[in-house]
Design a protein around this motif. Sequence first.
Motif, PDB file in Angstrom:
ATOM      1  N   SER A 125      13.184   5.227  -3.286  1.00 46.77           N
ATOM      2  CA  SER A 125      14.332   4.623  -2.891  1.00 46.77           C
ATOM      3  C   SER A 125      14.437   5.064  -1.182  1.00 46.77           C
ATOM      4  N   PRO A 126      13.964   6.369  -0.956  1.00 46.96           N
ATOM      5  CA  PRO A 126      13.874   6.447   0.766  1.00 46.96           C
ATOM      6  C   PRO A 126      12.896   5.796   1.186  1.00 46.96           C
ATOM      7  N   ILE A 127      11.738   5.357   0.374  1.00 46.62           N
ATOM      8  CA  ILE A 127      10.787   4.623   1.094  1.00 46.62           C
ATOM      9  C   ILE A 127      11.145   3.293   1.407  1.00 46.62           C
ATOM     10  N   TYR A 128      11.928   2.692   0.954  1.00 45.58           N
ATOM     11  CA  TYR A 128      12.658   1.380   1.139  1.00 45.58           C
ATOM     12  C   TYR A 128      13.551   1.577   2.481  1.00 45.58           C
ATOM     13  N   GLY A 129      14.184   2.746   2.456  1.00 41.03           N
ATOM     14  CA  GLY A 129      15.202   2.827   3.618  1.00 41.03           C
ATOM     15  C   GLY A 129      14.115   2.978   4.924  1.00 41.03           C
ATOM     16  N   LEU A 130      12.962   3.920   4.878  1.00 39.46           N
ATOM     17  CA  LEU A 130      12.226   4.245   5.833  1.00 39.46           C
ATOM     18  C   LEU A 130      11.545   3.048   6.342  1.00 39.46           C
ATOM     19  N   ILE A 131      11.192   2.106   5.463  1.00 43.94           N
ATOM     20  CA  ILE A 131      10.503   0.868   5.962  1.00 43.94           C
ATOM     21  C   ILE A 131      11.443   0.172   6.894  1.00 43.94           C
ATOM     22  N   ILE A 132      12.680  -0.037   6.505  1.00 42.03           N
ATOM     23  CA  ILE A 132      13.667  -0.986   7.304  1.00 42.03           C
ATOM     24  C   ILE A 132      13.839  -0.146   8.670  1.00 42.03           C
ATOM     25  N   ARG A 164      -7.809  14.731   0.102  1.00 43.52           N
ATOM     26  CA  ARG A 164      -7.538  16.084  -0.216  1.00 43.52           C
ATOM     27  C   ARG A 164      -6.228  16.565   0.255  1.00 43.52           C
ATOM     28  N   LYS A 165      -5.887  17.652  -0.334  1.00 48.01           N
ATOM     29  CA  LYS A 165      -4.646  18.005  -0.075  1.00 48.01           C
ATOM     30  C   LYS A 165      -4.669  18.996   1.608  1.00 48.01           C
ATOM     31  N   ARG A 166      -3.751  18.272   2.611  1.00 52.10           N
ATOM     32  CA  ARG A 166      -3.682  18.676   3.981  1.00 52.10           C
ATOM     33  C   ARG A 166      -2.407  19.373   4.243  1.00 52.10           C
ATOM     34  N   ALA A 167      -2.339  19.800   5.341  1.00 54.32           N
ATOM     35  CA  ALA A 167      -1.046  20.292   5.979  1.00 54.32           C
ATOM     36  C   ALA A 167      -0.297  19.317   5.990  1.00 54.32           C
ATOM     37  N   ASP A 168       1.157  19.152   5.793  1.00 54.18           N
ATOM     38  CA  ASP A 168       2.031  18.050   6.146  1.00 54.18           C
ATOM     39  C   ASP A 168       2.056  17.701   7.826  1.00 54.18           C
ATOM     40  N   GLY A 169       1.766  16.558   7.958  1.00 54.63           N
ATOM     41  CA  GLY A 169       1.635  16.028   9.340  1.00 54.63           C
ATOM     42  C   GLY A 169       0.209  15.953   9.864  1.00 54.63           C
ATOM     43  N   PHE A 170      -0.768  16.125   9.106  1.00 50.74           N
ATOM     44  CA  PHE A 170      -2.125  16.403   9.406  1.00 50.74           C
ATOM     45  C   PHE A 170      -2.694  14.895   9.341  1.00 50.74           C
ATOM     46  N   ILE A 171      -2.422  14.068   8.567  1.00 48.22           N
ATOM     47  CA  ILE A 171      -2.849  12.708   8.427  1.00 48.22           C
ATOM     48  C   ILE A 171      -2.237  11.821   9.661  1.00 48.22           C
ATOM     49  N   ALA A 172      -0.903  12.122   9.968  1.00 52.28           N
ATOM     50  CA  ALA A 172      -0.124  11.360  10.980  1.00 52.28           C
ATOM     51  C   ALA A 172      -0.831  11.918  12.456  1.00 52.28           C
ATOM     52  N   GLY A 173      -0.972  13.180  12.383  1.00 48.77           N
ATOM     53  CA  GLY A 173      -1.685  13.681  13.594  1.00 48.77           C
ATOM     54  C   GLY A 173      -3.064  13.009  13.949  1.00 48.77           C
ATOM     55  N   VAL A 206       0.874  -1.283   0.078  1.00 46.93           N
ATOM     56  CA  VAL A 206       0.012   0.054   0.132  1.00 46.93           C
ATOM     57  C   VAL A 206       0.840   1.222  -0.215  1.00 46.93           C
ATOM     58  N   VAL A 207       1.896   1.286   0.676  1.00 38.40           N
ATOM     59  CA  VAL A 207       3.000   2.272   0.786  1.00 38.40           C
ATOM     60  C   VAL A 207       3.579   2.629  -0.652  1.00 38.40           C
ATOM     61  N   VAL A 208       3.824   1.490  -1.098  1.00 38.71           N
ATOM     62  CA  VAL A 208       4.767   1.750  -2.492  1.00 38.71           C
ATOM     63  C   VAL A 208       3.719   2.396  -3.398  1.00 38.71           C
ATOM     64  N   TYR A 209       2.386   1.568  -3.436  1.00 36.98           N
ATOM     65  CA  TYR A 209       1.322   2.012  -4.608  1.00 36.98           C
ATOM     66  C   TYR A 209       1.089   3.465  -4.411  1.00 36.98           C
ATOM     67  N   ARG A 210       0.814   4.030  -2.783  1.00 35.62           N
ATOM     68  CA  ARG A 210       0.562   5.411  -2.819  1.00 35.62           C
ATOM     69  C   ARG A 210       1.790   6.283  -3.195  1.00 35.62           C
ATOM     70  N   ALA A 211       2.978   5.782  -2.889  1.00 31.93           N
ATOM     71  CA  ALA A 211       4.057   6.707  -3.022  1.00 31.93           C
ATOM     72  C   ALA A 211       3.959   6.900  -4.701  1.00 31.93           C
ATOM     73  N   GLU A 212       3.903   5.788  -5.621  1.00 32.64           N
ATOM     74  CA  GLU A 212       3.897   5.944  -7.096  1.00 32.64           C
ATOM     75  C   GLU A 212       2.813   6.864  -7.443  1.00 32.64           C
ATOM     76  N   LEU A 226       5.685  10.629   6.635  1.00 32.21           N
ATOM     77  CA  LEU A 226       5.100  10.111   7.686  1.00 32.21           C
ATOM     78  C   LEU A 226       3.704  10.000   7.464  1.00 32.21           C
ATOM     79  N   ASP A 227       3.017  11.166   6.759  1.00 33.46           N
ATOM     80  CA  ASP A 227       1.453  11.037   6.431  1.00 33.46           C
ATOM     81  C   ASP A 227       1.358  10.031   5.239  1.00 33.46           C
ATOM     82  N   LEU A 228       2.443   9.601   4.588  1.00 34.50           N
ATOM     83  CA  LEU A 228       2.443   8.438   3.529  1.00 34.50           C
ATOM     84  C   LEU A 228       2.150   7.121   4.292  1.00 34.50           C
TER      85      LEU A 228
END
Length: 256
Positions: free
Chosen positions: A43-50, A187-196, A30-36, A114-116
């Motif tokens: 490349s940073p997505i894979y690092g963040l997962i680990i 919808r477009k949100r402030a960065d960190g809103f989804i994480a919050g 899901v993360v990879v699909y949404r990132a694409e 983080l929102d991703l």
Amino acid sequence: MKNELFHLGLLTIHAYGLMIAIGVLIAYKVVVYRAEKRKMELSPIYGLIIWGLFGGFVGAKLLYWITQIEAIVEQPKMLLDLSSGFVVYGGMIGGIAAGWLYCKKQRIHFLRHLDLFVPSIALAQGFGRIGCFLAGCCYGEETDHWLGITYHESHFAPHDVKLVPTQLFSSVFNFMLFFILLALARRKRADGFIAGMYLLIYSVGRFIIEFFRGDVIRGSVGALSTSQAIAIPVFLCTCIILIWQVRQFRGSLVKH
């Protein structure tokens, strides 16, 4: 329900580990699909997962050890058991901290990533709680209700008594949270809103479900469980940060 599902030679497949693996795999997809879809660099997505998985494991284990410090003093061998005994909030804190360090090291936007990730975190937790249900850990208090479930082979839950299926309540809650976060992210949100929103909704849901838990091993702070005691400051701090973020975001839109 039992934790040992089947054997492959000398290898034993446990329900808890299997559900964790399934949850992590689907969450990763899901993360990879949404990132694409957002045309973000992978490349940073894979690092963040680990980093996130490692930090989450360490944080969940450390917080468990803290809640069990008296028992560990009496039985130091508990420190050698790395396959059981985790606290979700510790995993969240450890995973987020590790992600922040990685983003700082790679000089990439932490809150945006983080929102991703947070919807997938909720998704993985949903599968993890099914594993808890099958293994019998994180069980509920005794009940006479028809919803109650009875264990006969669990290494964690008491046998031959009906218990509130808090694991399934948590699983359904986390799956619902996953879809709520996806809907908000459209919808477009402030960065960190989804994480919050993840922290906000999760802390409320976890606080309520904890009232029905029956495993006293999770620790307590006065009349509250450890998780409830953590949920309160998480909720309050997140509210303050979200209000500030939304105001900043609206202000930037007005300027443009």
